[in-house]
Design an enzyme around this catalytic site. Structure first.
Site, PDB file in Angstrom:
ATOM      1  N   PHE A 132       0.862  -1.186   0.000  1.00 35.26           N
ATOM      2  CA  PHE A 132       0.000   0.000   0.000  1.00 35.26           C
ATOM      3  C   PHE A 132       0.892   1.227   0.000  1.00 35.26           C
ATOM      4  O   PHE A 132       1.732   1.396   0.887  1.00 35.26           O
ATOM      5  CB  PHE A 132      -0.912   0.016   1.235  1.00 35.26           C
ATOM      6  N   ASP A 217       9.223   2.521   1.687  1.00 35.82           N
ATOM      7  CA  ASP A 217       8.037   3.246   2.150  1.00 35.82           C
ATOM      8  C   ASP A 217       7.904   2.971   3.647  1.00 35.82           C
ATOM      9  O   ASP A 217       7.508   1.885   4.062  1.00 35.82           O
ATOM     10  CB  ASP A 217       6.805   2.753   1.374  1.00 35.82           C
ATOM     11  N   LYS A 246       2.487   9.761   8.327  1.00 36.18           N
ATOM     12  CA  LYS A 246       1.682   9.426   9.511  1.00 36.18           C
ATOM     13  C   LYS A 246       2.091  10.131  10.822  1.00 36.18           C
ATOM     14  O   LYS A 246       1.571  11.198  11.104  1.00 36.18           O
ATOM     15  CB  LYS A 246       1.627   7.918   9.662  1.00 36.18           C
TER      16      LYS A 246
HETATM   17  N1  PLP Z   1       2.345   4.206   2.491  1.00 35.67           N
HETATM   18  C1  PLP Z   1       1.983   3.397   3.496  1.00 35.67           C
HETATM   19  C2  PLP Z   1       2.874   2.258   3.880  1.00 35.67           C
HETATM   20  C3  PLP Z   1       0.781   3.604   4.177  1.00 35.67           C
HETATM   21  O1  PLP Z   1       0.424   2.780   5.171  1.00 35.67           O
HETATM   22  C4  PLP Z   1      -0.031   4.698   3.788  1.00 35.67           C
HETATM   23  C5  PLP Z   1      -1.325   4.934   4.456  1.00 35.67           C
HETATM   24  O2  PLP Z   1      -1.874   4.103   5.121  1.00 35.67           O
HETATM   25  C6  PLP Z   1       0.389   5.510   2.739  1.00 35.67           C
HETATM   26  C7  PLP Z   1       1.588   5.244   2.114  1.00 35.67           C
HETATM   27  C8  PLP Z   1      -0.459   6.661   2.286  1.00 35.67           C
HETATM   28  O3  PLP Z   1      -0.456   7.655   3.258  1.00 35.67           O
HETATM   29  P1  PLP Z   1      -1.565   8.812   3.222  1.00 35.67           P
HETATM   30  O4  PLP Z   1      -2.863   8.188   3.594  1.00 35.67           O
HETATM   31  O5  PLP Z   1      -1.063   9.810   4.224  1.00 35.67           O
HETATM   32  O6  PLP Z   1      -1.565   9.363   1.832  1.00 35.67           O
END
Ligand code: PLP
Length: 399
Positions: A132, A217, A246
């Protein structure tokens, strides 16, 4: 008319809301308008690392708000510079780009990788299935799960997604034309799955052999949640780019992309930018988050309390093997995979005053604030044990 009804009549219904009328939060607890306390292990989806109402955080936000809330990136801003310096000091990266969210950090990483690759004939991006990275089109292009992608195509060109932890697939997909491989060291939304040591080694070898960038990520796993500042440290990985978001802004919208020395001059003025990215109030909050997490021991707490939590969940699994299939995770990034869909467990826990989350259908996911103590874990685990004991495990999964 209730607030929930008004919400349904005024906002696009893109979220499933919990049936709680939020009044305020304090520490690990959220309170509704009737004064009922909820132990909050959902934690704004891994955002409120310091819990609710941290006084230093509130003071920093209020002081910066009084000074200036926004001036735009035409100006050098002290909170931005100080936060970037601290991130560099903690991680060894060379430069920081600030944005507002996780998906924007993914976009920044993609653009940096593509720009770097554009003079080397490299544009392809390899990602891992079940990952994700966010909801924008660039992030969706790097994901494989139909739940997020269905109906939104066509996606961007030049992306390939390989099965998670599949070393032969990685080796056959990554080539001279690959600009970057993007991965979560611990998949969060995907259900708390860790990359294997073999996969991490293969990533390191390919980086050396084929000159590809590694993008970690760390939006969910970073900033101390797993007991180290970056989860990739557990696997001996040194990525070229790291994305954060986050918890970074203490609850205010803040994302960051960290870039290695080799990438520090790739993006020139005007190549990338954002109006709000690196907002000074969010950055002032970010400084407090890093102080509390790193200097004042919350990262260590995540490791210790997380270890205790894992043991407690393992003991439920031992006693109730029909209900929990596997417990996994590191620090305070923990998943308990059930043998059946988790929705009723989440709902029953909420009735008992405990907010948890289920991802991937049957993985109870725990991402509590890093201030969580053993007593909070006990409160959750005792309730969960009772709920699982009285669950009707579907006949096909019981022994
Ligand atoms: N990357 C990871 C691993 C995530 O868990 C998330 C959100 O849950 C994101 C990116 C996307 O973040 P945002 O919701 O702040 O755009």
């Amino acid at each position: 008319m209730t607030l929930h009804k008004r919400e349904q009549d005024s906002l696009l219904q893109t979220y499933r809301r919990l049936p709680i009328d939020v009044a305020y939060g304090k520490g690990m607890y959220l309170y509704d308008r009737n004064g009922r306390a909820y132990l909050d292990f959902l934690n704004g989806v891994a955002v409120n690392a310091l819990g609710y109402g941290n006084e230093k955080l509130v003071r920093a936000i209020s002081d910066q708000t009084a000074a200036y809330i926004h001036v735009s990136n035409y100006f050098v801003q002290q909170p931005q510079v100080e936060l970037a310096e601290k991130l560099i000091q903690l991680t060894g990266f060379k430069r920081v780009f600030f944005c507002n969210s996780g998906t924007e950090a993914s976009e920044a990483a993609l653009k940096l990788a593509r720009k770097w690759g554009s003079v080397k004939g490299k544009s392809n991006i390899v990602s891992l299935q079940n990952s994700f990275h966010g909801r924008t089109m660039g992030s969706l292009s790097m994901m494989s799960n139909d739940d997020y992608r269905d109906g939104f195509g066509p996606f961007l060109d030049g992306f390939q997604s390989i099965p998670f932890n599949d070393v032969p697939a990685l080796r056959s997909e990554v080539s001279e034309t690959t600009a970057a491989v993007i991965f979560e060291c611990i998949q969060g939304e995907g259900g708390i799955y860790e990359i294997s040591n073999e996969f991490a080694s293969a990533l390191k070898e390919l980086k050396r052999e084929l000159d590809v960038l590694l993008i970690a990520d760390e939006v969910q796993s970073g900033v101390g949640r797993t007991g180290k500042f970056l989860a990739c440290e557990h696997y001996g990985l040194t990525p070229d780019i790291v994305t954060l978001a986050k918890p970074l802004g203490g609850g205010l919208p803040l994302g960051a992309m960290l870039a290695s020395e080799a990438l520090q001059d790739v993006l020139k003025p005007g190549n990338h930018g954002t109006t709000f990215g690196g907002n000074p109030v969010a950055c002032a909050a970010g400084k407090v988050v890093l102080e509390e997490v790193v200097d004042n021991g919350l990262m260590r707490n995540a490791e210790v309390v997380g270890g205790y939590f894992l043991e407690k969940l393992a003991s439920i699994k031992h006693d109730l093997p029909d209900t929990i299939k596997e417990v996994r995770g590191r620090g305070l990034m923990i998943g308990a995979e059930l043998t059946f869909p988790g929705k009723t467990v989440v709902d029953t826990m909420l009735e008992k005053g405990i907010i948890i989350n289920c991802t991937h259908g049957n993985v109870l996911r725990f991402l509590p604030p890093l201030i969580a103590e053993r007593s909070h874990v006990d409160e959750l685990v005792d309730a969960l044990r009772a709920v699982l004991e009285s669950s009707n495990v579907p006949a096909e999964v019981s022994h």
